[in-house]
Structures are given as C-alpha cells and as structure tokens.
Design a protein around this motif. Structure first.
Motif, PDB file in Angstrom:
ATOM      1  N   SER A  16      -6.025  -0.108   4.171  1.00  0.00           N
ATOM      2  CA  SER A  16      -6.797   0.757   3.258  1.00  0.00           C
ATOM      3  C   SER A  16      -6.394   2.215   3.463  1.00  0.00           C
ATOM      4  O   SER A  16      -6.140   2.657   4.589  1.00  0.00           O
ATOM      5  N   ILE A  18       0.838  -1.208   0.000  1.00  0.00           N
ATOM      6  CA  ILE A  18       0.000   0.000   0.000  1.00  0.00           C
ATOM      7  C   ILE A  18       0.868   1.251   0.000  1.00  0.00           C
ATOM      8  O   ILE A  18       0.489   2.283  -0.599  1.00  0.00           O
ATOM      9  N   VAL A  65      -7.885   5.797   3.334  1.00  0.00           N
ATOM     10  CA  VAL A  65      -9.206   6.413   3.362  1.00  0.00           C
ATOM     11  C   VAL A  65      -9.066   7.928   3.599  1.00  0.00           C
ATOM     12  O   VAL A  65      -8.068   8.377   4.177  1.00  0.00           O
ATOM     13  N   ARG A 120     -12.407   2.986   1.159  1.00  0.00           N
ATOM     14  CA  ARG A 120     -11.013   2.977   0.715  1.00  0.00           C
ATOM     15  C   ARG A 120     -10.850   3.560  -0.686  1.00  0.00           C
ATOM     16  O   ARG A 120     -11.672   3.360  -1.573  1.00  0.00           O
ATOM     17  N   LEU A 151     -10.067  -3.820   5.133  1.00  0.00           N
ATOM     18  CA  LEU A 151     -10.583  -3.326   3.858  1.00  0.00           C
ATOM     19  C   LEU A 151     -11.789  -2.435   4.140  1.00  0.00           C
ATOM     20  O   LEU A 151     -12.912  -2.912   4.309  1.00  0.00           O
ATOM     21  N   SER A 152     -11.539  -1.140   4.199  1.00  0.00           N
ATOM     22  CA  SER A 152     -12.599  -0.192   4.513  1.00  0.00           C
ATOM     23  C   SER A 152     -13.499   0.035   3.298  1.00  0.00           C
ATOM     24  O   SER A 152     -13.016   0.104   2.150  1.00  0.00           O
ATOM     25  N   SER A 176      -5.991   0.056  -1.536  1.00  0.00           N
ATOM     26  CA  SER A 176      -5.927  -1.015  -0.533  1.00  0.00           C
ATOM     27  C   SER A 176      -4.839  -2.013  -0.901  1.00  0.00           C
ATOM     28  O   SER A 176      -4.338  -2.036  -2.035  1.00  0.00           O
ATOM     29  N   SER A 177      -4.482  -2.832   0.062  1.00  0.00           N
ATOM     30  CA  SER A 177      -3.511  -3.915  -0.156  1.00  0.00           C
ATOM     31  C   SER A 177      -3.913  -5.095   0.710  1.00  0.00           C
ATOM     32  O   SER A 177      -4.535  -4.932   1.759  1.00  0.00           O
ATOM     33  N   GLU A 178      -3.531  -6.286   0.256  1.00  0.00           N
ATOM     34  CA  GLU A 178      -3.831  -7.502   1.007  1.00  0.00           C
ATOM     35  C   GLU A 178      -2.659  -8.472   0.901  1.00  0.00           C
ATOM     36  O   GLU A 178      -1.923  -8.473  -0.085  1.00  0.00           O
TER      37      GLU A 178
END
Length: 492
Positions: free
Chosen positions: A487, A424, A489, A470, A466-467, A473-475
């Motif tokens: 996220s 992110i 935001v 957002r 994970l908003s 985002s990254s996972e």
C-alpha cells in the motif's frame, strides 16, 4: 587427473537438470536487491553514476559479479545484461557439482554421487540463491570448487596455482570466502607426502596467490571510490564485534541454522539414541537444558531468524530453538567424522572440513550474521550427514520431497512479492508520484525505479499489507495461502 571421468558421467545429468530448471524460471520477477547488481553491470557499460550510487546505497558487496556480467555482455551482446547476474548464479551449480564429485572421492566415496548432488542442489537455501542474481551462490560455488582442487592425492604445481587463483576470484566476488582459508592450510598439512616445511611453504604460496586479485581489487576501489572493503554507509553495520555475548549468540545461531538446513537428516542423526528409554530420557533432558540455556542467554540478531514465524515465536523462543539445533549440528558433525574413521585419509580430510566449518562460522560470528553466508559450507555439511542414510531410500525420498515442496513455496512467494511490487510501482509512476515516494518495503524489489534523491522530502511511503490509509495498493495471490500486498500511504 583433476576429475574422474566415470564419476562425471554419473552426475552430468543432475547438473544439466538443475541448470535447465533454473533457466526455465529465470524470468521470475527480480527481488531482494537483484536489480542493484543488474544496474551496477550497466554502470560499466554506460558509466552512469546514478547506477553506481544506487548500488552502493543498498549493497556492501564487491563489484565483482556486476563486472563479470558486463564482460559477458560485451562478448554476447544479445544477452539481456539485467539477466546475466542470474545466469552467473545458475552456473554455480556446475562448479558445485564438480567440486562435490571430487570432495566425495577424497572422502572415500561413502555417498553415491547422485544422492549427494540431489541433496545439495535441492536444499532450499542452495536452490533459492542458485537462481538469484546476487553475489551469493556463485562465490560460494567457486570457493568450493577451488577447495576441491586443494585436496589432491598427488603433487601437481599447476593444479595448486589454478586452485589458488580460482579461490582468489571467489574472495574478490565475496569477501566472506577468505574465512575458508584455514581449510586450504589444513589441506596442505594433512598430506602425508609433505614434510612440515613443504606444507608450510605450500600454504604460504597458495595464500599469496589467493590474495593477489582481492588486494588488487581493494586498491582499485580505494583509488576510484575512496573507501576500503565496504561503502561508508555499511561500515558500521558490518563492523567487527568481539564481545562474548555477540560472538556466542551468533556462533550458536549459525550452528543451529546449519542443522535446520540439514533437516530432517541432521535431526535423524540422533535417532539411535531413541531406541531405548534411558537414552531417550537423557536426550530429552539434554534438549530441555539446551533450550533453557538458549532461551535465557542466546539472542539471535540480524537475519538469523525463522522469518515470518518470528512474530508468533518471540526472540527468546527462537534463541532456545537455535541452541537445541546447535546441539544437533555438533552431534551430526561428530558422527560424520566418526563414520570415516576406518579410512585414514578420508578421516583426516573430514577432520579438516569439520574444523574448517567451525572456524568459518566462528569468523562470521564476529560480524553481522546472515543465513546466506552459510552457502559456503552447506554442501560440506552433507558430507557429514548423508553417509548414515546409505541404504535408506524412504528417508531420502521424504527429504527430497520436503525440499521440493519448500522450493516451490519459495518460488511462488518470489512471484507474488515481485508481481505485487511491480504493480504498485507502475501505479505510482502512472500517478506521477515516484519523486515524492519513499519506496519503503519494496526498495529491494523495485528500488531502481525511484529517483536517487536522499535530500528530498517524501510525502508517501510504501508499506506491506492493505493499509486502511492507502492511496494506492497492489495484491498478488498466485495460489491459496500465498498472498502479497503493498500500500502507498501518506507519511505522517
């Protein structure tokens, strides 16, 4: 002779294995403010003030570890200076291994050296911070090594000087080591070959030598940076609090956390009381009483918690659980001392260690508590809980297997957290939003990528998960059940 050659031959391979294992994973992403120590090391090389500003904005630790990293980089320029703090932490396994061999010898070698080292090295707290480039494991390891030199059976002035100066290095690397001084004093007064006056003189000399380097460091910091002990931003956070409520809650939490770190061995120390109904019933009543007392009166603070489980357990339940575990700790400590009662010298040594551990966590209880400070005494705790399991290989095998699984879990979480934070951060940089973003929850992982500008108005912030609001985002999901996400935001 400082170390017994035969003992060293038994354990060198374990030290070597621990070091190699951590070298293999030393390229895991930096997390939990490791970048701050790397940047502070770069400050000594480049004299860039922004490196120092970042360090003091997130760290209350000394500049000892960064300065050591800088010195090593000067000697071995090919080494990545950002990696050296981790390598310094890994070297702590060498100091810890040597110290444990010697301390076990002083205690009468009631524990096989390989078992002692395996238990300590694999302990999740030791293993985790043994691979982190922060001022945690190395100072604890050096302090333990110096303590092992103070407990000597023969008169040796050179060894006393080496022990004192080494202890001074540990204190300079992390101030918390000074709380182990009572064990140094006890080591002198516990010796049967020293009169009271000579023991007092030895303690005074040792203390003076120990404090030489830390005092010099404090004076230098005051002259160059204008503060004592810690940067102004952390002086309130780490202030001394002698209120009964705070002291007692922190003291119980520390004892409880030590017992948790020693599980399942520390819990099994009460196993003999479960063999018949009356004892088991009394034990259950005592545990319930401790839980209720903790539930009503103990309020763990700061980092003394159960991590992600806290949101399910609640603060009062955590207080009750820590109080029960504190009871386990005291039983384990008492049984450990009693185990050595047939050997006068070993018994005296264990009493010194028991009192020293209690004084150490008592001193820590007056300030903001954190689990990682227990790195200084966790190895000593195993001298109390391991002897009773001699000849019980299944129990030890289960313990080591549990530790290994926890360590793998922590490493996977480190990879997931670091990878998601880096991802992110790169997306934010590519979008040209670094200057307008508050790093939020990733400040400890990639905070060095964001400009040092506390006055600028930030439009965005990074949050965990994970908003639905957002922008980016990254996972990271390295294996099932281990999932990290961040996220970006808008700040509302």
């Amino acid at each position: 002779m400082i170390f017994d050659r035969a003992k060293l031959q038994r354990i060198w391979w374990l030290i070597f294995a621990a070091v190699i294992a951590h070298l293999l994973i030393c390229r895991l992403p930096l997390i939990n403010q490791e970048w701050a120590f790397a940047d502070a090391a770069r400050y000594f090389e480049t004299h860039r003030q922004d490196f120092l500003e970042r360090y003091f904005s997130v760290q209350a630790n000394t500049l000892g570890v960064p300065f050591l990293a800088f010195l090593i980089h000067k000697v071995i320029a090919s080494l990545d200076i950002g990696l050296i703090p981790r390598l310094l932490a890994v070297s702590g396994f060498i100091f810890t291994g040597l110290a444990l061999v010697r301390l076990n010898l002083v205690a009468g070698s009631k524990i096989h050296s390989n078992i002692l080292l395996a238990a300590v090295f694999l302990n999740p707290l030791i293993w985790t911070f043994g691979g982190r480039g922060t001022a945690d494991f190395l100072p604890a390891a050096v302090a333990l090594f110096s303590l092992s030199l103070f407990f000597r059976r023969e008169k040796n002035l050179a060894e006393l000087i080496v022990a004192s100066l080494t202890f001074g290095i540990a204190v300079t690397l992390k101030y918390h080591a000074v709380a182990l001084l009572p064990i140094v004093w006890a080591a002198a007064f516990a010796r049967t070959d020293l009169t009271f006056k000579r023991a007092l003189l030895q303690s005074v000399i040792a203390t003076g030598l120990i404090l030489l380097l830390p005092i010099g460091y404090l004076l230098a910091v005051k002259q160059h940076f204008g503060f004592w002990l810690a940067p102004p931003a952390f002086q309130n956070m780490h202030r001394v609090d002698f209120s009964i409520a705070s002291l007692s809650s922190n003291f119980i939490a520390y004892m409880g956390y030590l017992a948790l770190l020693g599980l399942p061995l520390s819990g099994l120390c009460v196993g003999q009381y479960l063999r018949n109904f009356p004892s088991a019933a009394r034990l259950a009543i005592a545990a319930l009483g401790l839980f209720l007392a903790g539930y009503l009166f103990v309020v763990p603070s700061a980092e003394m918690n159960f991590g992600p489980l806290d949101k399910y357990l609640g603060a009062r339940f955590v207080g009750g659980a820590f109080t029960v575990c504190a009871g386990l700790f005291l039983v384990a400590l008492w049984k450990g001392v009693a185990f050595y009662r047939d050997d006068r010298c070993a018994h005296r040594f264990m009493l010194c260690c028991a009192v020293g551990v209690l004084i150490f966590i008592g001193c820590l209880s007056a300030t903001r508590p954190a689990q990682r400070y227990l790195l200084f005494v966790v190895p000593l705790f195993y001298l109390f809980i391991l002897p009773g399991f001699k000849g019980r290989p299944r129990t030890l095998a289960v313990t080591f297997a549990l530790y290994t699984l926890l360590n793998i879990y922590v490493a996977l979480n480190q990879y997931a957290t670091g990878s998601a934070a880096i991802e992110i951060t790169e997306k934010i940089a590519q979008s040209g939003l670094l200057g307008a973003t508050n790093p939020g929850v990733i400040v400890g992982h990639t905070g060095n990528y964001f400009p040092v500008d506390t006055t600028a108005n930030k439009k965005y912030i990074v949050v965990a998960g994970l908003s639905p609001k957002r922008i980016l985002s990254s996972e990271s999901l390295p294996v099932p059940l281990i999932h990290k996400a961040f996220s970006l935001v808008p700040i509302e």
